[in-house]
Scaffold this active site. Structure first.
Site, PDB file in Angstrom:
ATOM      1  N   CYS A 112      12.674  22.611  86.976  1.00 26.48           N
ATOM      2  CA  CYS A 112      12.444  21.396  87.631  1.00 26.48           C
ATOM      3  C   CYS A 112      11.268  21.954  88.902  1.00 26.48           C
ATOM      4  O   CYS A 112      11.070  21.194  89.506  1.00 26.48           O
ATOM      5  CB  CYS A 112      13.620  21.136  88.430  1.00 26.48           C
ATOM      6  SG  CYS A 112      15.072  20.797  86.992  1.00 26.48           S
ATOM      7  N   HIS A 248      12.020  17.592  94.448  1.00 29.58           N
ATOM      8  CA  HIS A 248      12.474  17.234  93.196  1.00 29.58           C
ATOM      9  C   HIS A 248      13.950  16.559  93.331  1.00 29.58           C
ATOM     10  O   HIS A 248      14.604  17.024  94.028  1.00 29.58           O
ATOM     11  CB  HIS A 248      12.890  18.650  92.414  1.00 29.58           C
ATOM     12  CG  HIS A 248      13.791  18.721  91.350  1.00 29.58           C
ATOM     13  ND1 HIS A 248      13.595  17.769  90.311  1.00 29.58           N
ATOM     14  CD2 HIS A 248      15.048  19.443  90.964  1.00 29.58           C
ATOM     15  CE1 HIS A 248      14.466  17.685  89.363  1.00 29.58           C
ATOM     16  NE2 HIS A 248      15.371  18.630  89.740  1.00 29.58           N
ATOM     17  N   ASN A 278      17.983  12.746  86.902  1.00 35.57           N
ATOM     18  CA  ASN A 278      17.363  14.335  87.241  1.00 35.57           C
ATOM     19  C   ASN A 278      16.448  14.194  85.986  1.00 35.57           C
ATOM     20  O   ASN A 278      16.739  14.426  84.823  1.00 35.57           O
ATOM     21  CB  ASN A 278      18.098  15.406  87.291  1.00 35.57           C
ATOM     22  CG  ASN A 278      17.602  16.515  87.350  1.00 35.57           C
ATOM     23  OD1 ASN A 278      16.237  16.899  87.129  1.00 35.57           O
ATOM     24  ND2 ASN A 278      18.266  17.732  87.899  1.00 35.57           N
TER      25      ASN A 278
HETATM   26  O1  UT7 Z   1      17.712  20.034  88.711  1.00 27.03           O
HETATM   27  C1  UT7 Z   1      17.814  21.444  88.632  1.00 27.03           C
HETATM   28  C2  UT7 Z   1      18.543  21.889  89.977  1.00 27.03           C
HETATM   29  N1  UT7 Z   1      19.951  21.084  89.770  1.00 27.03           N
HETATM   30  C3  UT7 Z   1      20.513  20.809  90.849  1.00 27.03           C
HETATM   31  O2  UT7 Z   1      20.093  20.886  91.886  1.00 27.03           O
HETATM   32  C4  UT7 Z   1      22.043  20.207  90.665  1.00 27.03           C
HETATM   33  C5  UT7 Z   1      23.017  20.702  91.750  1.00 27.03           C
HETATM   34  N2  UT7 Z   1      24.321  20.463  91.799  1.00 27.03           N
HETATM   35  C6  UT7 Z   1      25.003  19.172  91.955  1.00 27.03           C
HETATM   36  O3  UT7 Z   1      23.748  18.174  92.015  1.00 27.03           O
HETATM   37  C7  UT7 Z   1      26.294  19.010  92.023  1.00 27.03           C
HETATM   38  O4  UT7 Z   1      26.743  20.104  92.434  1.00 27.03           O
HETATM   39  C8  UT7 Z   1      26.978  18.309  90.918  1.00 27.03           C
HETATM   40  C9  UT7 Z   1      26.502  16.894  90.636  1.00 27.03           C
HETATM   41  C10 UT7 Z   1      26.415  18.906  89.711  1.00 27.03           C
HETATM   42  C11 UT7 Z   1      28.366  18.378  90.953  1.00 27.03           C
HETATM   43  O5  UT7 Z   1      28.695  17.582  92.504  1.00 27.03           O
HETATM   44  P1  UT7 Z   1      29.673  18.390  93.414  1.00 27.03           P
HETATM   45  O6  UT7 Z   1      29.756  17.436  94.269  1.00 27.03           O
HETATM   46  O7  UT7 Z   1      29.152  19.748  93.660  1.00 27.03           O
HETATM   47  O8  UT7 Z   1      31.045  18.571  92.547  1.00 27.03           O
HETATM   48  P2  UT7 Z   1      31.864  19.814  92.092  1.00 27.03           P
HETATM   49  O9  UT7 Z   1      31.386  20.452  90.978  1.00 27.03           O
HETATM   50  O10 UT7 Z   1      32.158  20.616  93.412  1.00 27.03           O
HETATM   51  O11 UT7 Z   1      33.075  19.026  91.509  1.00 27.03           O
HETATM   52  C12 UT7 Z   1      34.079  18.341  92.568  1.00 27.03           C
HETATM   53  C13 UT7 Z   1      35.139  17.886  91.747  1.00 27.03           C
HETATM   54  C14 UT7 Z   1      35.794  18.462  90.712  1.00 27.03           C
HETATM   55  O12 UT7 Z   1      37.092  18.158  90.447  1.00 27.03           O
HETATM   56  P3  UT7 Z   1      38.332  19.148  91.282  1.00 27.03           P
HETATM   57  O13 UT7 Z   1      38.125  20.442  90.830  1.00 27.03           O
HETATM   58  O14 UT7 Z   1      37.924  19.019  92.715  1.00 27.03           O
HETATM   59  O15 UT7 Z   1      39.547  18.581  90.726  1.00 27.03           O
HETATM   60  C15 UT7 Z   1      34.979  18.014  89.306  1.00 27.03           C
HETATM   61  O16 UT7 Z   1      35.919  18.504  88.035  1.00 27.03           O
HETATM   62  O17 UT7 Z   1      34.565  16.726  90.944  1.00 27.03           O
HETATM   63  C16 UT7 Z   1      34.950  16.929  89.584  1.00 27.03           C
HETATM   64  N3  UT7 Z   1      33.901  16.160  88.820  1.00 27.03           N
HETATM   65  C17 UT7 Z   1      33.778  14.977  88.326  1.00 27.03           C
HETATM   66  N4  UT7 Z   1      34.420  13.772  88.469  1.00 27.03           N
HETATM   67  C18 UT7 Z   1      34.155  12.831  87.957  1.00 27.03           C
HETATM   68  C19 UT7 Z   1      32.633  16.911  88.339  1.00 27.03           C
HETATM   69  N5  UT7 Z   1      31.857  16.002  87.471  1.00 27.03           N
HETATM   70  C20 UT7 Z   1      32.581  14.755  87.642  1.00 27.03           C
HETATM   71  C21 UT7 Z   1      32.218  13.538  87.211  1.00 27.03           C
HETATM   72  N6  UT7 Z   1      32.940  12.489  87.331  1.00 27.03           N
HETATM   73  N7  UT7 Z   1      31.272  13.380  86.442  1.00 27.03           N
END
Ligand code: UT7
Length: 323
Positions: A112, A248, A278
């Site tokens: 990216c 990005h 993305n």
């Molecule tokens: O392009 C290259 C660089 N990439 C990036 O910069 C991506 C960086 N990361 C992100 O954008 C975020 O970390 C994500 C969008 C990937 C995830 O968001 P988050 O707020 O960091 O979520 P998390 O991984 O901390 O998960 C929070 C909760 C979890 O549930 P529990 O463990 O709290 O029960 C996940 O299982 O959200 C859950 N979760 C979802 N729930 C519904 C994760 N994905 C989903 C989903 N729908 N699609």
């Protein structure tokens, strides 16, 4: 000679996928995706539509707006992690299919951050005096390497392409660049076809993108906040001089956090993720071109562009928009 951007073009596939699409096969919701990422929809390439096709469509859009020939381009750079094939390169395919007879052709693999790396390289190639007219493309078909069983990543990705023409000029408009990498974080975001380890950490070699979202999120906010200040300073500017911040487009919460961290108004940032998801190396040109077309970005505006992604890689510069 200095490096000057003289044309822009973009393309996104026709097929629009909204957030509700994922509700039919994953435990997720439109509300979660919108509030946690800022994405409302993204574009998917057709089964027989590849990164080279998207690249060519973006360059044709550029050529139509440029109005002069691009057959005298002498270097083609394509930033992508979703090549149609590893060999021949995307740039070689473009050289042939766009009928650009005397161009060198090279792909950039910086995930990216690829578009930022491309700007850095294009500027250097022109300033070296060896090349005069460079086509830089950022293009991806990420949905062809998306793991649709992973709800934390598959909701993020989309397909698209953007292109810039960069020419030698007495007065350039691409400023000082900073590019770097932190290979120690390689296992946090990868796409492996063969190897089953990175940095000693076991990884899946399934030809799908795998991401530790939380780790990349934390790294991106910290590193990009530092980069924001470093790139501005290297260009002899202050943050008040920046008209538009174009990071990005990975997650709206990352953009908001960087802006909070450095004290920059988030309203002066441009994103493409709400409509395109993305799109990796295409995300910055897609955001830029939309704002150029709707008149938000004006001639003379100073644009701070920062790319970050798998590698982990990062690259940024300031452009004084001249079109
Ligand atoms: O392009 C290259 C660089 N990439 C990036 O910069 C991506 C960086 N990361 C992100 O954008 C975020 O970390 C994500 C969008 C990937 C995830 O968001 P988050 O707020 O960091 O979520 P998390 O991984 O901390 O998960 C929070 C909760 C979890 O549930 P529990 O463990 O709290 O029960 C996940 O299982 O959200 C859950 N979760 C979802 N729930 C519904 C994760 N994905 C989903 C989903 N729908 N699609």
């Amino acid at each position: 000679m200095e490096a000057k951007i003289t044309a822009i073009g973009t393309y996104a596939p026709e097929k629009v996928i909204d957030n509700h699409y994922f509700e039919s096969f994953l435990d997720t919701s439109d509300e979660w995706i919108r509030t946690r990422t800022g994405i409302t929809e993204r574009r998917y390439s057709a089964d027989n539509e590849y990164t080279s096709d998207l690249s060519i469509a973006a360059v044709k859009n550029l050529a139509a707006r440029y109005g002069k020939t691009i057959s005298d381009v002498d270097f083609i750079l394509v930033a992508t992690v979703t090549h149609d094939q590893i060999m021949p390169s995307m740039a070689s395919q473009l050289q042939y299919r766009l009928n650009i007879p005397n161009a060198a052709a090279l792909d950039i693999s910086a995930a990216c951050a690829g578009f930022g790396y491309g700007l850095t390289l294009a500027r250097s190639l022109i300033r070296s005096g060896m090349y005069r007219k460079i086509l830089l493309v950022g293009a991806e078909t990420l949905t062809k390497v998306t793991d649709f069983e992973d709800r934390t990543s598959c909701i993020l990705f989309g397909d698209g392409a953007g292109a810039l023409l960069i020419e030698a000029a007495d007065k350039g408009n691409i400023g000082e660049c900073i590019a770097g990498a932190e290979g120690s974080g390689g296992q946090e975001l990868y796409l492996s076809t063969q190897a089953t380890q990175v940095n000693g950490t076991p990884i899946k070699a399934n030809n799908k993108i795998v991401q530790n979202g939380r780790a990349v999120f934390r790294w991106a906010v910290t590193r990009m906040s530092e980069m924001f200040e470093a790139v501005v300073e290297k260009n002899g500017l202050t943050k008040e001089d920046i008209d538009w911040f174009i990071p990005h487009s990975a997650n709206m919460r990352i953009i908001e956090a960087i802006c909070r961290q450095v004290g920059f108004p988030v309203e002066k940032s441009l994103e493409s993720l709400s409509r395109f998801g993305n799109t990796s190396s295409a995300s910055i040109p897609l955001a830029l071109d939309e704002a150029v077309r709707d008149g938000r970005v004006k001639k003379g505006d100073k644009l701070l562009m920062l790319g970050f992604g798998g590698g982990l890689t990062y690259a940024g510069t300031v452009v004084e928009w001249g079109l």
